[in-house]
Each structure stands twice: as C-alpha cells, then as structure tokens.
Motif scaffolding. Structure first.
Motif, PDB file in Angstrom:
ATOM      1  N   LEU A   1      39.497  35.337  40.094  1.00  0.00           N
ATOM      2  CA  LEU A   1      39.214  33.742  39.856  1.00  0.00           C
ATOM      3  C   LEU A   1      38.549  33.040  40.489  1.00  0.00           C
ATOM      4  N   THR A   2      38.088  33.004  41.505  1.00  0.00           N
ATOM      5  CA  THR A   2      37.040  33.372  42.652  1.00  0.00           C
ATOM      6  C   THR A   2      35.551  33.667  42.525  1.00  0.00           C
ATOM      7  N   ARG A   3      35.550  34.047  42.075  1.00  0.00           N
ATOM      8  CA  ARG A   3      34.493  35.079  41.747  1.00  0.00           C
ATOM      9  C   ARG A   3      33.840  34.796  40.078  1.00  0.00           C
ATOM     10  N   TYR A   4      34.964  34.112  39.091  1.00  0.00           N
ATOM     11  CA  TYR A   4      34.605  33.657  38.174  1.00  0.00           C
ATOM     12  C   TYR A   4      33.935  32.011  38.630  1.00  0.00           C
TER      13      TYR A   4
ATOM     14  N   ALA B   1      29.179  36.886  32.933  1.00  0.00           N
ATOM     15  CA  ALA B   1      28.270  38.058  32.773  1.00  0.00           C
ATOM     16  C   ALA B   1      29.008  38.821  34.188  1.00  0.00           C
ATOM     17  N   ILE B   2      30.407  38.576  34.466  1.00  0.00           N
ATOM     18  CA  ILE B   2      31.194  39.711  35.235  1.00  0.00           C
ATOM     19  C   ILE B   2      32.662  39.203  34.197  1.00  0.00           C
ATOM     20  N   GLY B   3      33.046  39.781  33.285  1.00  0.00           N
ATOM     21  CA  GLY B   3      34.319  39.589  32.505  1.00  0.00           C
ATOM     22  C   GLY B   3      34.740  38.143  32.057  1.00  0.00           C
ATOM     23  N   PRO B   4      34.911  37.871  31.358  1.00  0.00           N
ATOM     24  CA  PRO B   4      35.588  36.526  30.469  1.00  0.00           C
ATOM     25  C   PRO B   4      36.619  36.127  31.213  1.00  0.00           C
TER      26      PRO B   4
END
Length: 224
Positions: free
Chosen positions: A165-168, A133-136
C-alpha cells in the motif's frame, strides 16, 4: 478411483528405503496416476505414496498372495504385498470443481466495495481495481471531504501488505488530480507489527468483520 482395504506390507525402494510391516490399511489408486497407502489414524497424510505418473503391475506369487509393484517416473518402486483383501472397489468421482474458499480477498473486496462506509464514515467507492503502473489498488474511494482514499485489502494484514500500500500511495500522490491520497489497510486480522508500521506511515487500519458484512452476524442475537 480404486479403493482397496487390505492387510498388507509395503516396502519402498528409491532414494531411501522404508518399510511398513503387515497391518490393515487403505490403498488408493487415483485416476491421476498416484498410489497412496493410508492407516486409520495418526495423520491425514498417507503413510507412503507414489506420485504420478506411476505404473501398477499386479501379480500373484506361488503362495497365492497378491503383490503390487508400483514404479515411479524416476525408477523408484513401492512393493505392496496384500496378505488378505477385505474390500476392493472402483468409484467414478467425475471432474472436481475445486476448493471454493470463503472469505478470500476477492470476496472481501466485493463486500467492501458495496459497503465502503464500514471502513470509515462517509467513505464512497470510486472504482474497484484502480489501475496504477505497479498494479491495481483494490479500492479507490473518496472520503466525506472529497479526498482520495486508497484501500488495500488482505485476509491477514502483515507487513508485506503495508509495504504494498505504501508503494501505491507514493505513486498515486504524484498525480495532481488525485493528491493528497491517504491509505486504509483493511483485513480480517492485522498483525501488531503491521499495525505499528502502518500507523508510522500515516496509514489507517481497519479490521473487517466478514460475517457482519455478509449479514450473517445479527447484533440483536448477541448476548454481549
């Protein structure tokens, strides 16, 4: 493009004033409407220039000396007095394809997608550009135990990349079909601060040897 090699004097008038005394220089008049004055040393940057779009008016004064008045879009002017013209030529360069950088993130991603095990033993590719939802995510992989691994790839590994990367990982670990998901931060160079932050968050770091991935770096040819 027009290239003029001449002994010239250049005076700029606008938001400030600037003066280049008489000397041999190269003047470039480009098809994009810019005019640049270069010397033979000191810097790759022009000594003075006028950004596009600008107009060039050429005239000969009473002493037979050629003068250019270059007028910019804001009304500023570049007055070029050409005391002696050594060469004046026109060149059609055509459409430029643009700079193609080697080793950019896209190429790294392609190579690592082909060789995921270079990041960690037993790693296999599930998908490139895995959507969230926040990018690939650059690469979604599985390790030898079948667990999900998200890989973020940068040319230079800095703190911003670790945060990304933490957000992913936070988002991916909400999916019961994927969790637990661990992360690998891959780059050609990883800054010490980024490595400390990644380690603190349980993210593995992998320094990528780009030449080795391309098969250019042959270990048999090394002295050490």
């Amino acid at each position: 493009m027009r290239l003029v090699v001449a002994r010239c004097q250049v005076d700029y008038a606008g938001r400030l004033t600037a003066h280049l005394p008489m000397a041999n220089r190269v003047i470039m008049v480009k098809n994009d409407g810019s005019v640049l004055v270069h010397s033979d040393g000191g810097s790759y940057k022009p000594l003075n220039w006028m950004s596009p779009p600008c107009k060039v008016a050429e005239a000969t004064n009473d002493d037979g000396v050629v003068e250019w008045t270059v007028t910019g879009k804001d009304g500023d002017t570049l007055r070029i007095v050409l005391e002696q013209i050594h060469d004046d030529s026109f060149h059609e360069l055509g459409v430029d394809p643009g700079l193609q950088k080697d080793g950019v993130e896209k190429h790294l991603q392609e190579l690592l997608a082909e060789h995921p095990a270079s990041l960690a033993e037993g790693l296999t590719l599930v998908r490139r550009e895995f959507p969230t939802a926040i990018g690939p995510v650059d690469l979604m992989c599985r390790d030898a135990a079948g667990r999900s691994v998200a890989v973020e790839i940068k040319r230079r590994g800095e703190i911003d990349g670790v945060e990304q990367l933490t957000r992913y990982l936070e988002l991916l670990n909400r999916d019961p079909q994927l969790r637990p998901v661990r992360g690998i931060f891959a780059a050609q160079e990883i800054k010490p601060q980024a490595r400390v932050l990644a380690t603190d968050r349980g993210i593995a770091c992998a320094v990528v040897d780009y030449d080795a991935l391309r098969g250019i770096d042959d270990p048999s040819q090394r002295l050490f």
